[in-house]
Every structure is written in C-alpha cells, then in structure tokens.
Scaffold this active site. Structure first.
Site, PDB file in Angstrom:
ATOM      1  N   GLY A  95     -66.154  27.502 -96.793  1.00 56.43           N
ATOM      2  CA  GLY A  95     -66.916  27.667 -97.635  1.00 56.43           C
ATOM      3  C   GLY A  95     -68.499  27.176 -97.365  1.00 56.43           C
ATOM      4  N   PRO A 150     -69.263  22.341-102.796  1.00 58.66           N
ATOM      5  CG  PRO A 150     -69.957  23.843-102.503  1.00 58.66           C
ATOM      6  CD  PRO A 150     -70.493  23.427-103.629  1.00 58.66           C
ATOM      7  CE  LYS A 191     -55.586  14.771-106.060  1.00 61.22           C
ATOM      8  NZ  LYS A 191     -56.264  15.499-107.606  1.00 61.22           N
ATOM      9  CG  ASP A 221     -60.650  14.283-104.651  1.00 62.23           C
ATOM     10  OD1 ASP A 221     -60.010  13.648-105.139  1.00 62.23           O
ATOM     11  OD2 ASP A 221     -60.320  15.374-105.132  1.00 62.23           O
ATOM     12  CG  MET A 235     -55.854  25.320-104.695  1.00 60.06           C
ATOM     13  SD  MET A 235     -55.503  23.971-105.870  1.00 60.06           S
ATOM     14  CE  MET A 235     -55.299  24.774-107.915  1.00 60.06           C
ATOM     15  N   GLY A 267     -64.549  17.592-105.082  1.00 56.76           N
ATOM     16  CA  GLY A 267     -65.195  18.608-104.668  1.00 56.76           C
ATOM     17  C   GLY A 267     -65.173  19.776-105.728  1.00 56.76           C
ATOM     18  N   GLY A 268     -65.995  20.440-105.446  1.00 58.75           N
ATOM     19  CA  GLY A 268     -66.553  21.525-106.712  1.00 58.75           C
ATOM     20  C   GLY A 268     -66.946  21.134-107.858  1.00 58.75           C
ATOM     21  CG  ASP A 269     -67.162  21.956-112.508  1.00 53.45           C
ATOM     22  OD1 ASP A 269     -68.327  22.335-112.856  1.00 53.45           O
ATOM     23  OD2 ASP A 269     -66.228  21.397-113.403  1.00 53.45           O
TER      24      ASP A 269
HETATM   25  N1  SAH Z   1     -62.758  21.760-108.401  1.00 53.42           N
HETATM   26  C1  SAH Z   1     -62.694  22.641-106.565  1.00 53.42           C
HETATM   27  C2  SAH Z   1     -61.932  23.732-106.270  1.00 53.42           C
HETATM   28  C3  SAH Z   1     -60.666  22.686-105.659  1.00 53.42           C
HETATM   29  S1  SAH Z   1     -58.905  23.387-105.956  1.00 53.42           S
HETATM   30  C4  SAH Z   1     -64.335  23.604-107.622  1.00 53.42           C
HETATM   31  O1  SAH Z   1     -64.615  24.190-108.203  1.00 53.42           O
HETATM   32  O2  SAH Z   1     -64.683  24.217-106.590  1.00 53.42           O
HETATM   33  C5  SAH Z   1     -59.358  23.583-104.392  1.00 53.42           C
HETATM   34  C6  SAH Z   1     -59.559  24.666-103.876  1.00 53.42           C
HETATM   35  O3  SAH Z   1     -60.378  25.165-104.283  1.00 53.42           O
HETATM   36  C7  SAH Z   1     -58.683  25.072-102.317  1.00 53.42           C
HETATM   37  O4  SAH Z   1     -57.900  25.431-102.833  1.00 53.42           O
HETATM   38  C8  SAH Z   1     -59.737  26.289-101.572  1.00 53.42           C
HETATM   39  O5  SAH Z   1     -59.299  27.844-102.305  1.00 53.42           O
HETATM   40  C9  SAH Z   1     -61.074  25.890-102.830  1.00 53.42           C
HETATM   41  N2  SAH Z   1     -62.583  25.070-101.798  1.00 53.42           N
HETATM   42  C10 SAH Z   1     -62.878  24.428-102.479  1.00 53.42           C
HETATM   43  N3  SAH Z   1     -63.802  23.836-101.143  1.00 53.42           N
HETATM   44  C11 SAH Z   1     -63.900  25.268-100.701  1.00 53.42           C
HETATM   45  C12 SAH Z   1     -64.688  25.906 -99.358  1.00 53.42           C
HETATM   46  N4  SAH Z   1     -65.714  24.936 -99.018  1.00 53.42           N
HETATM   47  N5  SAH Z   1     -64.920  27.070 -98.675  1.00 53.42           N
HETATM   48  C13 SAH Z   1     -63.841  27.861 -99.772  1.00 53.42           C
HETATM   49  N6  SAH Z   1     -62.562  27.014-100.705  1.00 53.42           N
HETATM   50  C14 SAH Z   1     -62.664  26.266-101.123  1.00 53.42           C
END
Ligand code: SAH
Length: 496
Positions: A202, A14, A59, A37, A173, A90-92
């Site tokens: 976060g 994240p 994006k 990304d 989102m 980002g994230g998973d």
């Molecule tokens: N695959 C990602 C999510 C992608 S969708 C995951 O697993 O985290 C993108 C959304 O993820 C953003 O609109 C927001 O809601 C959330 N997001 C991603 N990074 C974030 C962060 N650092 N803090 C808060 N929300 C985050």
C-alpha cells in the site's frame, strides 16, 4: 563527563515518502547513525545524511536477519558512544513494530530517547486503496489485529469478540494466516457476504488491491498472488473502494520513470511525477562542480564595466558566479549597470534567489534563442557557464556581430553510482521513460549504462532540441517538451 547520545525512534510511514512526518525528517537529517528495517522504502532511505552510518537490520518473514536483542544492543551501544541514533521503522513504531521492546534496554540504562509516530499501514494502505477505515453509516469502531502466530502455534485471536464489535477489522502480518483468519470469522458467525479486501504494498507504486467478500477472499487473493506486505481489511467500508480508489486512477500509474537530474535539482521533477502516480527512480548521473578558484571569472567580474550583458545558461552557473563574487568580498553592487540574461525560468529563479532580476529570458528556452535575442540587443556579453557549453549560443552571437567572453565556471562530472542496477532495469524492460533536462544528462546516462546498451524500450522526455539531438545520437526515441520547463516535461509524460 561521559558524552551521551540519544535514540529517536522514527516511524517512516507505509512506503510513500511523502508520508514521513516533518519531525521524522528533521530527526533523520540530524542522525549520526541510522538503523533501519526492510519495510522502509528507498526514497526515505535516500534521505539519510550522506555521512551517517547506515545499519540495515531488515527483517524477513521467518528468518530474522538481525535478532531483536541484537538490534536493542546496537541502539544502546551507539547511543553510549555519544551518537545521535535514529531507529527508522516502517509505519508507526508502536503499531506491531516492537518499538516498545527497543526502548526497554535504553530506559534501563538511562539513555535519552524520543518517539516520532508514523503513519501506520493499517490506516494508510486502506486510505490509498479508497477504503475509509470508519464511516458513520457502516461502523463505529476500528480494530487493528496481528495475524502473526508464534512459530508452530495456532492463532490466538478471539474471533467471536471481533465479530460482536461490528467494527472494521484490519489484520497486519496476516498474509500466510489469511485463510485461517477467514475461517475463524466465519465460524464465529460473521456474514460470509461481508465486504473484505487485501491491500498489497500500500501507498507505493506497486500497490494492488484485492476486492472480495469474506467468503471469496482466500480464492481471490490466491488468484492475484497477493503477498507480503499486505493488510487484510474486513468490514462494510471495503465496499466503498470501487468509488474511492483515487490512488489507482492517477494518470501516470504503472509508468516507471528515471529522473537523471543532478541530485540537488531532482526533487521538484520527481515529486511532480510521483504525485501523478509514476514510479520514479532518481538517478543523479551528473554532478556540477564549480571551478575554484576561477581566475578568468574573477578578472572579468573585476572589469564588469566592459560588458553590457551578463548571461547565464543554468542555475549552476548562477551559483558559481555568486560564490565567486562573495569570495572576492563583493556583492550585487559590483554589477553596476550590467544587464542580466537567463536561458530560462529555472535560471531566472536562481538569480532571483540572490535578489537579481533577469532582464532577458528568450522566447524559447535554449542556447540558440538566447544568443539570437541577445544579438538584437547589442553590446558585449560575459557568458558564465559550463566548461563545455553549447556552440549554438556563441554562433548566434557571432552571427549578430556581438562581442563576448565565454568563461567556464563549472564542470560536469559523470557519476556511475548504480550502473549495474540501471542496466538491469533497462534489460528487464522495466523503464518507460527517462527524463533528460540537458545534453549532459544524456551523456551521463549513456556513460553509466555503457555505450551500445539496448535503448529501444525507453523514450527520452527531453528539454530542448540539443538535448533531444544528443539522445537520438544514441538511438533513444525522444519526445520534446514544447517549453523548457519542468511542468512542460511533466505534461509530456502525461500525454504519452
Ligand atoms: N509498524 C508497521 C507494521 C509492522 S508489522 C505499521 O504501523 O504499518 C508488518 C506488517 O505491516 C506487514 O506484514 C503488513 O501487514 C503491514 N504493512 C506494512 N507496510 C505495508 C504496506 N505498505 N502495505 C500493506 N501492508 C503493509
């Protein structure tokens, strides 16, 4: 046979670079091509191999920079060229990351792929905000929902079903649609006093948390100006944040610190500062380059028996020495009875890395003390150090009537890779501290920003008097670490 590449879909986590998995980092280090990304943080981008081709397909909400079909095509093309491709997300990758879509085309063409899960923001942003997504006393399920509606369309969320679960709800989102989400939950019968929160950016130094109830969330979030990326959390567990918000309580939170060490040495200091909550930017404005071949050093090492002491003032000197020795086809046995002096613990550690123990480390880690304490020992000294070394060392030796040879074994080069960006940060008053571990880092920093820049907003955190003197020369306010160690420097930032 056609050479075939591979695509590894990697979850970058994240934002906090520490949340990239070990497997993810390994895949990244082996990449020929990295396709990344917008949500991937700068510290992780800095881990991309220097030689790798880097493709930004970032994006942005509503105007996709590179359309999805084209991203899929890039991954396929690069893999078919035989490249090791890392798709960094980002994230998973599979949690609202369109990771599945990206694999379809690859699967169709029989291209090999792997998926490295990442820490999702849905859980991590909550965790860093002090919200455990489940808690036995409050809920028995966790639901991750997209708050994104297709352009022009209404949300298609079954709010009644969600309310019935009584679980923790996390919307990704959902910043734009947040008032509609709240309205949907209220209309489906959720108690308006249910604790709710939003967490923006976060796990990054910019993280902000908005505490509210379901009813007050739209107003509170608007007052704070919460913007994307942010998650919305609804459920009783949100009430725990006020007690558990550990991340916001760290001592260096809100401090923006520039670390000016050479790239290969920045890691530890940056990590320690980040762990305390600082927003760290690494700025490797100097680089040390060994002088090769180094005839002077080779000759001196060839007649090492002439010396009683071999003195080092930096890990770079130790490495240059060791490489030279190896290049001569020798090893540590060449040193015979010569004793070793190191200016401080970092240099002593570099020696230890080659199985060598420092016989002398001065009581204060600087050139003047090294010289004075060597002079008490007597004998002839071979100094292997930077091209333009501090005169404090040789002056102290001369004062003590010690004979010495001072041989330059590496030079310091100043790099100005991001000077515009740095000047911008300075002018905007964004920086609190700049760390300086040697006079040359001060020179590198100043030459990067340009002489005459306004340094009045920053304080230099310095190792050693000579470093501080160089900083003062340019009008930079200083604080000096009582010991020349990284930990002392970190403490200095904490005290301020
Ligand atoms: N695959 C990602 C999510 C992608 S969708 C995951 O697993 O985290 C993108 C959304 O993820 C953003 O609109 C927001 O809601 C959330 N997001 C991603 N990074 C974030 C962060 N650092 N803090 C808060 N929300 C985050």
């Amino acid at each position: 046979m056609e050479q075939r590449g591979k695509v590894v879909l990697v979850g970058a986590g994240p934002g906090d670079p520490g949340l990239l998995t070990i497997r993810g980092r390994e895949a990244l280090s082996q990449a020929d091509v990295v396709v990344y990304d917008r949500l991937v943080g700068p510290a992780i981008l800095a881990m991309m191999p220097e030689k790798a081709e880097k493709i930004d397909v970032g994006k942005e909400a509503s105007h996709h920079k590179v359309p999805q079909w084209q991203i899929n095509q890039i991954l396929l093309d690069k893999a078919l060229e035989g490249k090791n491709v890392v798709r960094l997300k980002g994230g998973d990758p599979f949690v609202f990351g369109r990771g599945g879509e990206e694999l379809e085309l690859l699967a169709e063409h029989g291209v090999a792929f792997e998926e490295v899960p990442g820490v999702t923001s849905a859980i991590a942003a909550c965790a860093y905000a002090g919200i455990p997504v489940t808690h036995r006393d409050f809920c028995s399920s966790l639901h991750i929902i997209t708050g994104h509606a297709k352009a022009g369309a209404e949300l298609t969320i079954d709010f009644e079903a969600l309310v019935r679960t009584r679980g923790t709800l996390v919307f990704l989102m959902g910043v734009t649609a947040m008032p509609k989400i709240v309205e949907g939950l209220l209309q489906a019968g959720m108690n308006p006093d249910t604790p709710a929160a939003m967490v923006e950016s976060g796990t990054t130094p910019a993280q902000r948390r908005c505490d509210a109830t379901l009813q007050t969330l739209p107003e509170r979030a608007a007052a704070m100006g919460i913007h994307s990326p942010a998650i919305i959390v609804v459920g009783k567990v949100c009430a725990l944040a006020k007690d558990f918000c550990w991340f916001e309580k760290r001592p260096l939170r809100g401090q923006k610190i520039l670390v000016t060490r050479p790239k290969e040495r920045a890691g530890t200091l940056s990590d320690k500062l980040r762990a305390l909550g600082a927003d760290v930017t690494e700025y490797p404005c100097i680089e040390t380059v060994p002088i090769v071949p180094c005839i002077g050093m080779e000759q001196a090492l060839g007649r090492i028996g002439d010396y009683q002491w071999l003195a080092f003032t930096s890990p770079a000197g130790v490495e240059a020495f060791w490489n030279c020795l190896r290049g001569m086809g020798k090893d540590a046995r060449q040193l015979g009875g010569v004793r070793l002096a190191a200016i401080g613990s970092g240099t002593a550690r570099a020696l230890a890395g080659h199985g060598l123990t420092a016989d002398l480390i001065p009581s204060v880690y600087d050139a003047a003390h090294l010289g004075a304490e060597l002079a008490e020992q007597g004998g002839k000294v071979l100094i292997l150090r930077a091209e333009i070394g501090s005169t404090a060392l040789t002056e102290a030796l001369e004062k003590g009537n010690m004979a010495y040879d001072d041989i330059p074994v590496y030079r310091t080069v100043y790099e100005n890779p991001r000077s515009e960006e740095l000047r911008g940060m300075l002018e905007a008053g964004e920086l609190t501290y700049v760390t300086f571990t040697s006079a040359s880092t001060v020179k590198g920093f100043v030459s990067s920003v340009g002489e005459g820049a306004d340094f009045s907003q920053i304080t230099g955190l310095c190792i050693g008097e000579q470093t501080a003197a160089e900083a003062r020369k340019h009008g930079i306010a200083v604080k000096i670490a009582p010991k020349a160690t990284i930990d002392a420097l970190v403490d200095l930032a904490r005290e301020a």
